[in-house]
Structures are given as structure tokens and as C-alpha cells.
Design a protein around this motif. Structure first.
Motif, short mmCIF file in Angstrom:
data_model
loop_
_atom_site.label_atom_id
_atom_site.label_comp_id
_atom_site.label_asym_id
_atom_site.label_seq_id
_atom_site.Cartn_x
_atom_site.Cartn_y
_atom_site.Cartn_z
N ASP A 1 0.82 -1.21 0.00
CA ASP A 1 0.00 0.00 0.00
C ASP A 1 0.86 1.27 0.00
OD1 ASP A 1 -2.17 -1.68 0.06
OD2 ASP A 1 -2.52 -1.47 2.22
N VAL A 2 1.91 1.26 0.81
CA VAL A 2 2.82 2.41 0.85
C VAL A 2 3.51 2.59 -0.50
CG1 VAL A 2 4.97 3.28 1.85
CG2 VAL A 2 3.20 2.33 3.34
N PHE A 3 3.97 1.50 -1.06
CA PHE A 3 4.72 1.54 -2.32
C PHE A 3 3.85 2.06 -3.46
CE2 PHE A 3 6.74 -0.96 -5.94
CZ PHE A 3 7.77 -0.05 -6.11
N THR A 4 2.64 1.52 -3.59
CA THR A 4 1.77 1.96 -4.68
C THR A 4 1.38 3.42 -4.53
OG1 THR A 4 -0.12 1.02 -3.47
CG2 THR A 4 0.88 -0.35 -5.18
N GLU A 5 1.18 3.87 -3.28
CA GLU A 5 0.86 5.28 -3.07
C GLU A 5 2.04 6.17 -3.46
OE1 GLU A 5 -0.72 8.30 0.48
OE2 GLU A 5 -0.35 6.18 0.91
N LEU A 6 3.25 5.75 -3.10
CA LEU A 6 4.45 6.50 -3.46
C LEU A 6 4.62 6.58 -4.97
CD1 LEU A 6 6.92 5.08 -0.79
CD2 LEU A 6 6.20 7.47 -0.96
N LEU A 7 4.41 5.45 -5.64
CA LEU A 7 4.54 5.43 -7.10
C LEU A 7 3.55 6.40 -7.74
CD1 LEU A 7 4.97 1.61 -7.88
CD2 LEU A 7 6.71 3.39 -8.07
N GLU B 1 4.26 9.38 -15.25
CA GLU B 1 5.14 8.61 -16.13
C GLU B 1 4.78 7.14 -16.22
OE1 GLU B 1 7.18 9.99 -17.99
OE2 GLU B 1 7.68 11.91 -17.09
N LEU B 2 3.92 6.65 -15.32
CA LEU B 2 3.62 5.22 -15.32
C LEU B 2 2.17 4.97 -14.96
CD1 LEU B 2 3.35 4.47 -12.10
CD2 LEU B 2 5.81 4.32 -12.18
N SER B 3 1.75 3.72 -15.18
CA SER B 3 0.43 3.25 -14.74
C SER B 3 0.60 1.83 -14.21
CB SER B 3 -0.57 3.26 -15.91
OG SER B 3 -0.15 2.37 -16.93
N PHE B 4 -0.29 1.45 -13.30
CA PHE B 4 -0.19 0.11 -12.72
C PHE B 4 -1.51 -0.22 -12.04
CE2 PHE B 4 1.10 3.12 -9.49
CZ PHE B 4 0.42 2.70 -8.35
N ALA B 5 -1.69 -1.51 -11.77
CA ALA B 5 -2.82 -1.97 -10.96
C ALA B 5 -2.23 -2.53 -9.68
CB ALA B 5 -3.62 -3.04 -11.71
N SER B 6 -2.78 -2.15 -8.55
CA SER B 6 -2.28 -2.66 -7.28
C SER B 6 -2.45 -4.17 -7.24
CB SER B 6 -3.05 -2.01 -6.12
OG SER B 6 -2.55 -2.47 -4.88
N LYS C 1 3.69 -0.04 -16.02
CA LYS C 1 3.84 0.32 -17.44
C LYS C 1 4.26 1.78 -17.52
CE LYS C 1 0.32 -2.96 -18.98
NZ LYS C 1 -0.99 -3.13 -19.68
N TRP C 2 5.29 2.07 -18.31
CA TRP C 2 5.93 3.38 -18.32
C TRP C 2 5.73 4.10 -19.65
CZ3 TRP C 2 9.04 5.43 -14.25
CH2 TRP C 2 9.11 4.59 -13.12
N ASN C 3 5.97 5.38 -19.59
CA ASN C 3 5.98 6.21 -20.79
C ASN C 3 6.99 5.63 -21.79
OD1 ASN C 3 6.42 8.20 -22.72
ND2 ASN C 3 6.61 9.86 -21.26
N PRO C 4 6.54 5.26 -22.98
CA PRO C 4 7.45 4.62 -23.95
C PRO C 4 8.59 5.51 -24.42
CG PRO C 4 5.33 5.14 -24.97
CD PRO C 4 5.17 5.39 -23.51
N GLN C 5 8.49 6.81 -24.13
CA GLN C 5 9.57 7.70 -24.54
C GLN C 5 10.78 7.59 -23.60
OE1 GLN C 5 9.27 9.38 -27.39
NE2 GLN C 5 7.26 8.39 -27.54
N LEU C 6 10.60 6.95 -22.45
CA LEU C 6 11.68 6.82 -21.49
C LEU C 6 12.61 5.68 -21.87
CD1 LEU C 6 9.67 7.21 -18.16
CD2 LEU C 6 11.19 8.91 -19.21
#
Length: 512
Positions: free
Chosen positions: A423-429, A436-441, A451-456
Motif C-alpha cells: 500500500d505504501v509503495f503503490t501510493e508513493l509510485l 510517467e507510469l500506470s499500474f494496478a495494485s 507500465k511506463w511512458n514509452p519515450q523513457l
């Protein structure tokens, strides 16, 4: 030009002249005596002379120096040299000729009698490469994992600092002290410690809904050994193996090493695509399906109950094996864990593997493979070739910890801690890197699929992290033309460490 010494002759131009007199060379440069070693000095001398003989520096027929002169050269007592010569004679390397001296024994025809120059490097070196050809595999290349960084995002490993080490040490120490456990120091059941298998069967039946006994279990040294053994036993060259796209890279390596041909099928929010597998079965003979259904590797999604039933039906209909890798079943946060496919298998189509490497610590190389008895018996034959038996003492200790429910209590506490860290980690992200990113807990496990910005450029981000003492291993980075993603393990880091690590990651992204 570097000076070279020749023990069997003297260099004259480009030819050698062999001498009938004792060898006139500085033996103190050939024999190095280390008085701090436990090995007696006379054996050091004897072994180094044997080494010189074996390496073609002291050739057959060469006369060795007298004991007095060699004792003076090496600054040892004459009796030490006599003892060394006696050792050479006892091992058959030399012969004593009355009134003549000690000579290197001629052991028959020599393939190569060319005189070898010597120096300390030549006499003490080990070959850098083989003198023969052998098959090399790019497939099995692995990335280096050593790092001195203070923090690390890993593949989803547990925090070894949470381990009930004191209780484990007491149990293990008690086993070592008890005379009744002497039997565990000898050879035993190749399938594994019998008491451990009995206790493990009860534990798995209670926690995973299995219906097994000790005869359905083969203990292993962890998930990787289980996958390797299953691949070696069940896959023939040319066999088709279905995996998810993406899948666990080390499992893929095992399948390919056994000659299997991998077919990757899509994975969505409900797990691996059953529809794609069904279509493949219409035109191809599938040998094996490899699954990590509880939390798919690397994306962490859970295979739906509906798809589990469908896969068991497909396996029975088309005769393919389901290799179910339940590497992190013990860590689930949202409700109860979904029972494995093996719990509903009534036709013997599932080979189920798990371990304590994630439940306790990676250093516990204790895993298990579950299958019908006929396969376990056959796998035990194969296991005898590569690993005569498991660690009987550690398996005994694990059995006692299971019997006392110490492992169960540890896992109950650990799950609460890991859920908090998730929970702490996902909130920090979300707060620091949400743009810059997306994710499902994840519903369980010790990793988050991001999943990150493909330009990175993920490799550049990894290098930037390392500059600030955060290791972001290359094997966690997934970047192709189609996607840019990272699998970030959080279980090994405390909440404070997670805050520092995510802050460093954020800075590294801004610098990339």
C-alpha cells in the motif's frame, strides 16, 4: 628479455644439452615454502616437485640434487629433504640408484618430451581455457546480480530480516544434538525426508485444498530445480510448450534447453488466454502448458476461476501437461487465495511446484514437486543422478516448524507487513511518478507490474539509479517496440526504504 630456467638441460643457442650430472638450477625459485600453511614443509617440497614433473619441467631420467645441497638452497633441515624424497619415492615419481643418486622415474613412453622452460607463473597457473571443444549456450547466459548499492528493487523476494531465525536455529541445533537424528547424516529416501513429506502433505492439503500424501511429493532445491526436472523428464526435442506472453525467462530457458519449442499466447487482466490455447490445440499437438496462475509472472494478474476450469478440461481433452508454478501462493492480500489448479485435478494432468524460498528466504533451497505417484517414482530415478537426496537436516527442521505451526505464524505476520508495504509503495509510485507510469495494485505477491511512458529509456534510468545507490537490475526492465514496463519488487524494503528508493527512482526518471 625475461630469463627462463631449464631443469633438464642448459640452453645453448637454440638447442638443448642434457646433463648427466645433477640438475644445476636455483630450486629456491621453483619451490616456495610457506611456513604458515598447515601442510608440513616436506610435503610442500614433494608436491611442488611432483607438479614440476607433471608439467614437463623435470623430465624422466633427470637427477635431483643431493639432500645436503638442496637443504642448504631451501634453508631447511636435511631430514626435511630426505622426507620429501622418501615421499616422491613412495608415490613412484622417483627412483634411487645406488651410488648415483635420486632420479625422476621413467614411466614409459612420453607423448611430449620437449623441454619446458619454467617460471613461477608456469608452475602455479591453472588453464584459462579448455584444450578441447565443447558446446556453449548463449541461451543459458545470465546477467550479473552482484551489487554494492544500499537499496535494490528485486524480482519480488521476501525480507530476510523478518525470518524467525532464533526459533529456526534452536530447532536446527536441537536436531544436530539429538542422537536420534543421526540417521539424517546418511543416505535416505531419494524423494526427500519422509517426515517432511508427511508434514508437508498435511500443510498443502490444509492451505491449498490438495488431496495428496507423502508419495505424491518429491522434494527439490527450489522452483528452478523443479522446473528443470519436469522439463528434462517430460519434454522431448521438438515438443511444443505454451507460455504466457510475457513469461518467466528462466522457465523458458529450461524448456528450450530440453529441446522444447515455445509458443507464447496473450495474457490479459484475467490471466492467460484460454481461447488462444484452444485454437492452437485444433492444429498443433501441445505437450505442456506452463502457468503461474496465482500471480502471473511478470504481470502479477490472477487467472480467473472460469479459465482454470476450462484449462483443466482442455488438458484432459488434448492430453497436454499443465506445469503449475505456484511460486508465491502464500502472499495474498485481497480476500482468500484462489485454490491452485492441482486441487481440482482428477485426471492427473497437473504437475504442481512450489517452495519455501519465497515464503521464508531465498537461502532456504527447499522446494517440492507434486504429481501422481507413477511420475514421482520416475522423477526420483532422475533426481538420483543430479542430486542424491535433499538436505535431510533442513527438511527435518522445516517439518518440525510446520508441525509446531511456526511457519504458519510467521507467514500470517509477514503477510500483514507486506500488505502495508504494498500500500505504501503503490501510493508513493502514484504520487511521485504518476505522470510517467500506470499500474494496478497487485492482489498479492511481492512485486508491482508498472507500465511506463514509452519515450523513457529504462536502461538509462537504471544507470541513473545506481549513481544514487539504488540497484535496478536489468532483468526487471521490459522494453520493446510494443511496451515499456518494469517489475518492481517491494517486499525486501521497509516503508522508510521504499520512500527513499521511490524518491531516487523519481530523480533518475527526471534525469533520463
Amino acid at each position: 628479455m625475461d630469463q627462463k630456467y631449464y631443469l633438464a638441460g642448459e640452453l645453448i643457442g637454440t638447442s638443448f644439452k642434457f646433463m648427466s650430472s645433477p640438475v644445476q638450477i636455483p630450486f629456491q625459485s621453483v619451490i616456495r615454502i610457506d611456513r604458515l600453511l598447515d601442510r608440513p614443509v616436506y610435503l610442500q617440497i614433494a608436491h611442488q616437485m611432483i607438479n614440476a614433473i607433471q608439467r614437463g619441467v623435470l623430465l624422466p631420467g633427470v637427477q635431483l640434487p643431493g639432500t645436503r645441497s638442496l637443504a642448504i638452497d631451501l634453508e631447511v633441515h636435511r631430514k626435511t629433504i630426505i622426507a620429501a624424497y622418501d615421499e616422491l619415492d613412495a608415490q613412484g615419481w622417483t627412483e634411487i640408484r645406488p651410488n648415483k643418486g635420486t632420479f625422476v622415474r621413467n614411466k614409459g613412453p612420453q607423448e611430449n618430451t620437449a623441454l619446458q622452460p619454467y617460471d613461477e607463473k608456469f608452475l602455479t597457473s591453472y588453464p584459462a581455457e579448455t584444450g578441447y571443444r565443447f558446446k556453449q549456450s548463449i541461451l543459458l547466459d545470465v546477467l550479473p546480480v552482484t551489487t554494492s548499492a544500499k537499496l535494490e528493487f528485486n524480482d519480488g523476494l521476501p525480507d530476510i530480516r523478518l525470518l524467525p531465525l532464533e526459533r529456526l536455529s534452536k530447532v536446527y541445533g536441537g536436531i544436530l544434538k539429538s542422537k536420534t537424528n543421526y540417521k539424517h547424516f546418511g543416505y535416505s529416501h531419494v524423494e526427500g525426508n519422509e517426515y517432511f513429506r508427511e508434514t508437508l502433505a498435511q500443510y498443502l492439503n490444509n492451505t491449498r485444498g490438495l488431496h495428496i500424501n507423502k508419495n505424491n511429493i518429491l522434494t527439490t532445491r527450489g522452483i528452478h530445480m523443479s522446473i528443470y526436472m519436469a522439463s528434462s523428464m517430460l519434454i522431448e526435442p521438438g515438443d511444443l510448450v505454451i507460455v504466457g506472453d510475457l513469461s518467466y525467462y528462466l522457465a523458458n530457458m529450461c524448456f528450450q534447453q530440453s529441446g522444447g519449442k515455445i509458443i507464447a499466447v496473450p495474457v490479459d487482466k484475467d490471466g492467460i488466454s484460454v481461447a488462444a490455447i484452444r485454437e492452437l490445440c485444433k492444429t498443433k499437438k501441445i505437450r505442456m502448458l506452463y502457468l503461474t496462475p496465482h500471480h502471473h509472472y511478470p504481470t502479477t494478474v490472477t487467472l480467473s476461476a472460469e479459465r482454470r476450469v476450462e484449462l483443466l478440461q482442455l488438458a484432459q481433452l488434448h492430453g497436454f501437461i499443465i506445469l503449475e508454478d505456484d511460486y508465491d501462493y502464500d502472499f495474498h492480500y485481497n480476500g482468500n487465495s484462489v485454490l491452485p489448479l492441482a486441487s481440482a485435478d482428477t485426471n492427473g494432468m497437473v504437475v504442481y511446484i512450489g517452495s519455501f524460498c519465497k515464503s521464508l528466504a531465498p537461502g532456504f533451497r527447499s522446494g517440492y514437486l507434486i504429481a501422481p505417484e507413477n511420475l514421482i517414482r520416475e522423477m526420483a530415478k532422475f533426481r538420483r543422478l543430479v542430486d542424491r537426496q535433499g538436505d535431510m537436516l533442513m527438511e527435518q527442521a522445516l517439518a518440525e516448524l510446520l508441525e509446531e505451526k511456526e511457519i504458519q505464524r510467521h507467514l500470517k505476520k509477514a503477510v500483514k507487513i507486506y500488505q502495508e508495504r504494498r500500500d505504501v509503495f503503490t501510493e508513493l509510485l502514484q504520487n511521485e511518478l504518476g505522470e510517467e507510469l500506470s499500474f494496478a495494485s497487485p492482489p498479492g505477491g511481492l512485486s508491482v507490474w508498472t507500465k511506463w511512458n514509452p519515450q523513457l529509456n529504462l536502461m538509462r534510468i537504471s544507470k541513473n539509479c545506481l549513481k544514487r545507490n539504488l540497484h535496478l537490475p536489468q532483468e526487471l526492465l521490459y522494453q520493446t517496440d510494443n511496451f515499456t514496463a518494469m517489475r518492481l519488487g517491494f517486499g525486501n524494503l521497509s516503508t522508510e526504504e521504499l520512500e527513499e528508493a521511490v524518491h531516487i527512482l523519481s530523480l533518475a526518471v527526471k534525469e533520463s
